[in-house]
Scaffold this active site. Structure first.
Site, mmCIF file in Angstrom:
data_model
loop_
_atom_site.group_PDB
_atom_site.id
_atom_site.type_symbol
_atom_site.label_atom_id
_atom_site.label_comp_id
_atom_site.label_asym_id
_atom_site.label_seq_id
_atom_site.Cartn_x
_atom_site.Cartn_y
_atom_site.Cartn_z
ATOM 1 N N GLY A 223 0.786 -1.236 0.000
ATOM 2 C CA GLY A 223 0.000 0.000 0.000
ATOM 3 C C GLY A 223 0.810 1.274 0.000
ATOM 4 O O GLY A 223 0.309 2.331 0.380
ATOM 5 N N ASN B 148 1.735 2.983 -2.571
ATOM 6 C CA ASN B 148 1.090 3.913 -3.517
ATOM 7 C C ASN B 148 -0.183 4.503 -2.923
ATOM 8 O O ASN B 148 -0.475 5.687 -3.101
ATOM 9 C CB ASN B 148 0.798 3.217 -4.844
ATOM 10 C CG ASN B 148 2.014 3.176 -5.735
ATOM 11 O OD1 ASN B 148 2.400 4.181 -6.335
ATOM 12 N ND2 ASN B 148 2.656 2.023 -5.811
ATOM 13 N N LYS C 201 -16.692 -15.069 -8.637
ATOM 14 C CA LYS C 201 -16.108 -13.723 -8.762
ATOM 15 C C LYS C 201 -17.217 -12.688 -8.923
ATOM 16 O O LYS C 201 -17.119 -11.571 -8.433
ATOM 17 C CB LYS C 201 -15.164 -13.703 -9.976
ATOM 18 C CG LYS C 201 -14.519 -12.363 -10.284
ATOM 19 C CD LYS C 201 -13.056 -12.321 -9.910
ATOM 20 C CE LYS C 201 -12.421 -10.984 -10.218
ATOM 21 N NZ LYS C 201 -11.471 -11.010 -11.285
ATOM 22 N N MET D 202 -4.140 -6.873 -6.972
ATOM 23 C CA MET D 202 -3.622 -7.965 -7.795
ATOM 24 C C MET D 202 -4.706 -8.922 -8.298
ATOM 25 O O MET D 202 -4.516 -10.135 -8.304
ATOM 26 C CB MET D 202 -2.546 -8.729 -7.011
ATOM 27 C CG MET D 202 -1.331 -7.877 -6.725
ATOM 28 S SD MET D 202 -0.634 -7.165 -8.238
ATOM 29 C CE MET D 202 0.793 -6.317 -7.600
ATOM 30 N N ILE E 36 -10.007 -6.899 -12.889
ATOM 31 C CA ILE E 36 -11.342 -6.344 -12.643
ATOM 32 C C ILE E 36 -12.320 -7.063 -13.575
ATOM 33 O O ILE E 36 -12.109 -7.121 -14.789
ATOM 34 C CB ILE E 36 -11.332 -4.824 -12.922
ATOM 35 C CG1 ILE E 36 -10.407 -4.097 -11.937
ATOM 36 C CG2 ILE E 36 -12.739 -4.253 -12.855
ATOM 37 C CD1 ILE E 36 -10.892 -4.008 -10.515
ATOM 38 N N ASN F 107 -5.127 2.324 -13.210
ATOM 39 C CA ASN F 107 -4.173 1.377 -12.613
ATOM 40 C C ASN F 107 -2.754 1.900 -12.798
ATOM 41 O O ASN F 107 -2.483 2.647 -13.742
ATOM 42 C CB ASN F 107 -4.297 0.005 -13.287
ATOM 43 C CG ASN F 107 -3.382 -1.033 -12.648
ATOM 44 O OD1 ASN F 107 -3.225 -1.070 -11.434
ATOM 45 N ND2 ASN F 107 -2.755 -1.869 -13.465
ATOM 46 N N HIS G 13 1.195 0.336 -13.102
ATOM 47 C CA HIS G 13 1.886 -0.937 -13.336
ATOM 48 C C HIS G 13 3.381 -0.656 -13.471
ATOM 49 O O HIS G 13 3.785 0.249 -14.205
ATOM 50 C CB HIS G 13 1.343 -1.592 -14.620
ATOM 51 C CG HIS G 13 1.997 -2.911 -14.902
ATOM 52 N ND1 HIS G 13 1.660 -4.067 -14.219
ATOM 53 C CD2 HIS G 13 2.986 -3.248 -15.763
ATOM 54 C CE1 HIS G 13 2.412 -5.064 -14.673
ATOM 55 N NE2 HIS G 13 3.220 -4.591 -15.606
HETATM 56 C C1 GAR Z 1 3.328 -1.190 -7.393
HETATM 57 O O1 GAR Z 1 4.660 -1.176 -7.846
HETATM 58 C C2 GAR Z 1 2.361 -1.272 -8.554
HETATM 59 O O2 GAR Z 1 2.848 -0.662 -9.711
HETATM 60 C C3 GAR Z 1 2.254 -2.775 -8.743
HETATM 61 O O3 GAR Z 1 2.229 -3.292 -7.454
HETATM 62 C C4 GAR Z 1 3.032 -2.475 -6.612
HETATM 63 C C5 GAR Z 1 2.261 -2.214 -5.356
HETATM 64 O O4 GAR Z 1 3.077 -1.604 -4.404
HETATM 65 N N1 GAR Z 1 1.085 -3.108 -9.503
HETATM 66 C C6 GAR Z 1 1.029 -4.133 -10.352
HETATM 67 O O5 GAR Z 1 1.961 -4.896 -10.539
HETATM 68 C C7 GAR Z 1 -0.294 -4.270 -11.074
HETATM 69 N N2 GAR Z 1 -0.187 -5.171 -12.163
HETATM 70 P P1 GAR Z 1 2.473 -0.889 -3.141
HETATM 71 O O6 GAR Z 1 1.530 -1.908 -2.487
HETATM 72 O O7 GAR Z 1 3.642 -0.590 -2.271
HETATM 73 O O8 GAR Z 1 1.744 0.334 -3.604
#
Ligand code: GAR
EC number: 2.1.2.2
Length: 188
Positions: A12, A14, A66, A91, A94, A108, A110
């Site tokens: 979390g 982000n 789902k 993860m 959707i 999103n 990525h």
């Molecule tokens: C982030 O780096 C995000 O870009 C990635 O998961 C991480 C979450 O980090 N998302 C994906 O890979 C989506 N396909 P966080 O929990 O520290 O924010």
């Protein structure tokens, strides 16, 4: 005020960077109604407590399908009058129920320069690739895995002496700047 929900499955960081941007006034006219997570022990829940933010924990294993799992999420989104969904390390794909309800109103982030390295362990894929540049992408969400229209990307170098953990940290630092900026531009 535009109401948004943030979805996360893991650490979390982000999510926290978006909350901090709101608190610091860098992201204005946005209200986060709650953190939505599909993992009851995810660290993002701890982070939400710091902000006194409501948390909805919804685990797929507790539903027959789902579709039922997503119906529960839509109930909360509707009750909270959520207008945009922000995926921050969520993860799961959707599904059609949420997609239909929030067409072009789901973002999103990525950790790769899409269309390169979709799916799981994007950082590892870039790390192993021999590329000298990578980064992160903010995009609209469609029914595919990391396939929706690209909005903006941030880049960073991959150094020969990097460990994967160092690269991951460098990419996250970019994400923590990039995502609040893009949310501000797109949602306001
Ligand atoms: C982030 O780096 C995000 O870009 C990635 O998961 C991480 C979450 O980090 N998302 C994906 O890979 C989506 N396909 P966080 O929990 O520290 O924010």
């Amino acid at each position: 005020m535009t109401k948004i929900a943030i979805f996360a499955s893991g650490s979390g960081s982000n999510f926290e960077s978006i909350m901090n941007a709101i608190e610091e006034g860098k992201l204005q006219n946005i209200e986060v109604t709650a953190l939505y997570t599909d993992k009851a022990n995810a660290y993002c829940i701890e982070r939400a407590r710091k902000f006194n933010l409501d948390v909805h924990i919804n685990e797929l294993k507790n539903f027959d399908s789902k579709a039922d799992y997503e119906r529960k999420i839509i109930e909360w989104l509707t009750a909270e009058k959520v207008e945009w969904i922000i995926l921050a390390g969520y993860m799961k794909l959707i599904g059609e129920h949420i997609l239909n309800a929030y067409d072009r109103r789901i973002l999103n982030i990525h950790p790769s320069l899409l269309p390169k390295y979709k799916g799981k362990d994007a950082v590892g894929q870039a790390f192993e690739s021999g590329d000298t540049v990578t980064g992160s992408t903010v995009h609209y969400v469609d029914s595919g895995m990391d396939t929706g229209e690209i909005i903006e990307q941030g880049t960073c170098p991959i150094y020969k002496e990097d460990t994967k953990a160092q690269l991951e940290e460098r990419i996250k630092a970019i994400e923590h700047q990039l995502y609040p900026e893009v949310i501000s531009k797109i949602i306001q």
